[in-house]
Write a protein that holds these residues in place. Sequence first.
Motif: not given
Length: 251
Positions: A209, A207, A165
Amino acid sequence: MSVLAPPPPAAAEVFGAALDDAIRYAELLATAGVERGLIGPRETERLWDRHLLNCAVVAEAVGPDATVVDVGSGAGLPGVPLALARPDLRVVFLEPMERRCVFLREVVEALGATSRMSVLRGRAPDAGMGRDGLRWDVAVARAVAPLERLGGMLLPVVQPGGVMLAMRGSRVDEELAEARDGLHSQGWREMQVLLCGKDRLTEPTRLVSAVRVADDVGRGGGDRHDGRQRERRGQTAREQQRRARGRACST
C-alpha cells in the motif's frame, strides 16, 4: 476441463449477499474464461481460494464509497471479486487487450452491475496523462509488473492523496525494500505491507500500500472518474485509507 468446485464456507462470509453473483462469475471463468485462454484450465480447481477469495479480501484495505481502477484487469482479477464484496465501490476495469475487454463486458452484463462496474480499454499511463486524464481514489493491480515499474504505471491514474494497492507474493517485504527508494522518488509515501484475510483465508493476501503525494504540478485541476467530472468528497482518499487500515493488518 476440471469441474468447478463449490464455494468454500469462507465465501459466504466474504461475499455476503453477493455470493450467487460470485458463483456466476466463477462459472464464467471456468467456462468462457478457459475457452478463450484468459485463465488456465488447471486453475478451475482452485478458483475460489487462489483467485476469487484471494482478491475479494483486498476490500479490507479500501475505504468506503471509493472509486477504484483495476489496472491490467485481464479476466477481472482482482476487480470483479472486490466489487462483489464491496457494493459501495465503483470499479473500472482498465485493460489494453480487446478480447479481454469483451469478456469483461460480458461479465458486467451477466452480473447486472453496469451501474457500478465498467470496462475501459487502455493502458494506465496513457489513461491518466494530461489535463483530461482519468484518476481514481484507489488503483489495484495483480501480477502486472515489478513493483517499482508498477508504481510508475499507477501514479498517473491515482488522484493526489489516493492509494495504490499492489497484490504481491511471499517476497513482498523484500520487494518493497528493494523498490522503496524508487517509489519514493516517483511520488509515493506511507509505503507498507498489508495482510488481508488473515482470519478468513489459509494464506492471507499480501499487498503493498502506498499513498500518492498531494502534488498536482503539471496535471491540471479537477478530478475525473469514469470520464465524468465530479465534486470532491469531503473525506479524502487518504482519510478513507486510514479508516480502512483498521480492518487490515500491517506487518
